[in-house]
Write an enzyme that holds these catalytic residues in place. Sequence first.
Site, mmCIF file in Angstrom:
data_model
loop_
_atom_site.group_PDB
_atom_site.id
_atom_site.type_symbol
_atom_site.label_atom_id
_atom_site.label_comp_id
_atom_site.label_asym_id
_atom_site.label_seq_id
_atom_site.Cartn_x
_atom_site.Cartn_y
_atom_site.Cartn_z
ATOM 1 N N GLY A 251 101.164 -12.473 -49.289
ATOM 2 C CA GLY A 251 101.779 -11.691 -50.280
ATOM 3 C C GLY A 251 101.919 -12.146 -51.681
ATOM 4 O O GLY A 251 101.944 -11.258 -52.338
ATOM 5 N N GLU A 293 100.072 -17.468 -44.938
ATOM 6 C CA GLU A 293 98.761 -17.000 -44.918
ATOM 7 C C GLU A 293 98.369 -16.016 -46.133
ATOM 8 O O GLU A 293 98.181 -14.918 -46.272
ATOM 9 C CB GLU A 293 98.710 -15.744 -43.735
ATOM 10 C CG GLU A 293 98.937 -16.285 -42.384
ATOM 11 C CD GLU A 293 99.413 -15.147 -41.190
ATOM 12 O OE1 GLU A 293 99.071 -15.365 -40.183
ATOM 13 O OE2 GLU A 293 99.650 -13.954 -41.801
ATOM 14 N N PRO A 294 98.177 -16.791 -47.222
ATOM 15 C CA PRO A 294 98.065 -16.221 -48.702
ATOM 16 C C PRO A 294 96.282 -15.545 -48.278
ATOM 17 O O PRO A 294 95.405 -16.548 -47.910
ATOM 18 C CB PRO A 294 98.050 -17.305 -49.678
ATOM 19 C CG PRO A 294 97.640 -18.614 -48.798
ATOM 20 C CD PRO A 294 98.259 -18.358 -47.448
ATOM 21 N N GLY A 295 95.990 -14.765 -49.069
ATOM 22 C CA GLY A 295 94.671 -14.233 -49.028
ATOM 23 C C GLY A 295 94.455 -13.793 -50.636
ATOM 24 O O GLY A 295 93.636 -14.703 -51.115
ATOM 25 N N ARG A 296 94.987 -12.793 -51.124
ATOM 26 C CA ARG A 296 94.678 -12.401 -52.370
ATOM 27 C C ARG A 296 94.856 -13.673 -53.449
ATOM 28 O O ARG A 296 93.919 -13.783 -54.143
ATOM 29 C CB ARG A 296 95.644 -11.314 -52.953
ATOM 30 C CG ARG A 296 95.392 -10.640 -54.178
ATOM 31 C CD ARG A 296 96.534 -9.759 -54.503
ATOM 32 N NE ARG A 296 96.870 -8.933 -53.772
ATOM 33 C CZ ARG A 296 96.568 -7.665 -53.375
ATOM 34 N NH1 ARG A 296 95.489 -7.285 -54.107
ATOM 35 N NH2 ARG A 296 97.034 -6.912 -52.544
ATOM 36 N N ARG A 333 89.740 -0.374 -54.658
ATOM 37 C CA ARG A 333 90.948 -0.536 -54.961
ATOM 38 C C ARG A 333 91.693 0.340 -56.181
ATOM 39 O O ARG A 333 92.681 0.799 -56.049
ATOM 40 C CB ARG A 333 91.444 -2.039 -55.442
ATOM 41 C CG ARG A 333 90.916 -3.047 -54.396
ATOM 42 C CD ARG A 333 91.691 -4.346 -54.539
ATOM 43 N NE ARG A 333 93.090 -4.324 -54.340
ATOM 44 C CZ ARG A 333 93.890 -4.366 -55.355
ATOM 45 N NH1 ARG A 333 93.449 -4.447 -56.611
ATOM 46 N NH2 ARG A 333 95.140 -4.135 -55.056
ATOM 47 N N CYS A 364 79.617 9.797 -56.255
ATOM 48 C CA CYS A 364 80.006 11.140 -56.470
ATOM 49 C C CYS A 364 81.167 11.636 -56.131
ATOM 50 O O CYS A 364 81.539 12.282 -55.264
ATOM 51 C CB CYS A 364 78.838 11.809 -55.704
ATOM 52 S SG CYS A 364 77.194 11.513 -56.331
ATOM 53 N N TYR A 393 89.717 -8.322 -51.672
ATOM 54 C CA TYR A 393 89.716 -7.045 -51.323
ATOM 55 C C TYR A 393 88.675 -5.963 -52.157
ATOM 56 O O TYR A 393 88.966 -4.897 -51.945
ATOM 57 C CB TYR A 393 91.205 -6.322 -51.299
ATOM 58 C CG TYR A 393 92.183 -7.267 -50.625
ATOM 59 C CD1 TYR A 393 92.082 -7.001 -49.091
ATOM 60 C CD2 TYR A 393 93.137 -7.934 -51.098
ATOM 61 C CE1 TYR A 393 92.955 -7.827 -48.232
ATOM 62 C CE2 TYR A 393 94.094 -8.787 -50.447
ATOM 63 C CZ TYR A 393 93.873 -8.646 -48.865
ATOM 64 O OH TYR A 393 94.746 -9.409 -48.132
HETATM 65 N N1 LLP Z 1 98.909 -12.025 -43.258
HETATM 66 C C1 LLP Z 1 99.064 -10.900 -42.986
HETATM 67 C C2 LLP Z 1 99.559 -10.492 -41.376
HETATM 68 C C3 LLP Z 1 98.387 -9.529 -43.358
HETATM 69 O O1 LLP Z 1 98.539 -8.513 -43.044
HETATM 70 C C4 LLP Z 1 97.907 -9.762 -44.873
HETATM 71 C C5 LLP Z 1 97.484 -8.677 -45.617
HETATM 72 C C6 LLP Z 1 98.195 -11.184 -45.503
HETATM 73 C C7 LLP Z 1 98.425 -12.154 -44.369
HETATM 74 C C8 LLP Z 1 97.705 -11.631 -46.754
HETATM 75 O O2 LLP Z 1 98.205 -11.047 -47.809
HETATM 76 P P1 LLP Z 1 97.732 -11.147 -49.152
HETATM 77 O O3 LLP Z 1 98.101 -12.775 -49.487
HETATM 78 O O4 LLP Z 1 96.605 -11.245 -49.330
HETATM 79 O O5 LLP Z 1 98.651 -10.349 -49.995
HETATM 80 N N2 LLP Z 1 93.619 -4.240 -49.394
HETATM 81 C C9 LLP Z 1 94.959 -4.434 -49.921
HETATM 82 C C10 LLP Z 1 95.851 -5.437 -49.375
HETATM 83 C C11 LLP Z 1 95.991 -5.392 -47.751
HETATM 84 C C12 LLP Z 1 96.857 -6.531 -47.229
HETATM 85 C C13 LLP Z 1 97.096 -6.340 -45.763
HETATM 86 N N3 LLP Z 1 97.321 -7.575 -45.108
HETATM 87 C C14 LLP Z 1 94.843 -4.417 -51.282
HETATM 88 O O6 LLP Z 1 93.540 -4.575 -51.798
HETATM 89 O O7 LLP Z 1 95.808 -4.685 -52.206
#
Ligand code: LLP
Length: 439
Positions: A251, A293-296, A333, A364, A393
């Site tokens: 998050g 669980e960092p992603g972004r 996005r 389009c 993403y």
């Molecule tokens: N863990 C769980 C269970 C999640 O559902 C998510 C993201 C993460 C970790 C990673 O979160 P992050 O660190 O990336 O914020 N498509 C959207 C974002 C959807 C996120 C869904 N879950 C966007 O492009 O903003």
Amino acid sequence: MSINQKIKPASTTINANGNLEIGGCDLVELANEYSTPLYIMDEATLRGVAREYKKAFSRLENVNMMFASKALMVSAVAKILSQEGFGFDVVSSGELYTIKNANVDMENVTFNGNNKTCDELNMALDMGVGRISVDNFLELALLNEIAKSKNKIQKILLRITPGIECHTHEYIQTGHLDSKFGFDLTQIDEAVELILDEYKNLELTGLHAHIGSQIFETQVFFDEIGVILKEIKRIKDKFGIELYEINAGGGLGVTYTDEDCPPSVEKIAQVFAESIEKHCKEYNLKQPVLYIEPGRSIVATAGVTLYTIGSSKQVPNGRKYIAVDGGMADNPRPSMYGAKYFAQIANKKEDEKPQTVTVAGRFCESGDILIKDIELNDPQEGDILCVYNTGAYGYSMSSNYNRVLKPAMVLVNSSQSDIIVKRETLEQLIQNDVIPDRI
Ligand code: LLP
């Protein structure tokens, strides 16, 4: 400054040709060599942020970093993050298959998701996935059956809905009570009872929550840990077991434009550490193992997308649109969430002839606008536009809308560039199409 607080990859500079350069590679040369649209990942930034996380969270004794694959899952990135000591959060057989292909240690993987299929659960158990975060009662029963049929005891966490609202886009909030994810707090006891009494092939190790994405506040993370630990205390009092793992999800936000002010990785680590310490003391619990669980915040800033500028349109007394050769299919996005991005022309020095324009995609739909009202340096047909912070993403949510081919992805480092995802071909586009004989 932490990498998630920057807009550009660490190695971005203007070189002697007056062109933008990342990872020692001239972006105009990359566009010529690999064509556009082109995703670029800067290896130094990617490894840099991974190390920043490791260092910041080393203040906690027991912590596991799991990269949220959904942000960007391609084999080379999986390999790099695995080398940096990250495990993985996966949510599908596709993500599982990709990390397996990158030789990731499956023990260090958590399988999440609110409706995993039987096939996916079977695959996860066969691959030896370390933890499954169980989302609901149906999955508990199903997973126990599958584990039993394989004569296995599977470690699980319960995904809970902590009832915490964070101020981010409605579509990416997940921790509030009216959410499709996880057990409501009132359902936890029933789930624990079932696991202890009936589901003998499941071993409950902890609780998992995720409150949302692109978060700038820190209090919500502090509160999230508080809710999880309060539940662990309740479970201990009621069932006599002390769960020892907590997964706080991802998050942490990133800086897409100057308007964004996310906390640093260091600050987030401090908040987690303080909340764990305070609540463990308050509830008389042992310090649990923390999973995050960092992603972004791991991949966003390392990624940029290059486009070639094509047609333009000056609306009489209105906006000037410039169109690029990609758009909502390679980065949905802006059209999905109204997300904002920063961009620069790669082949021109700054401030020559600034002009406010709107960058339109080629798809389009009127809504296919990548950036509204941005000042660019005299944008002309043939110029290369570099859009920053597209590592998360973008590729992972890309599509073949309008039957447009998915772009290639290149990894840059120390003046070297390597393809890590090939550009899709027209043959690949129709390879799964079937025309039945009878038509
Ligand atoms: N863990 C769980 C269970 C999640 O559902 C998510 C993201 C993460 C970790 C990673 O979160 P992050 O660190 O990336 O914020 N498509 C959207 C974002 C959807 C996120 C869904 N879950 C966007 O492009 O903003």
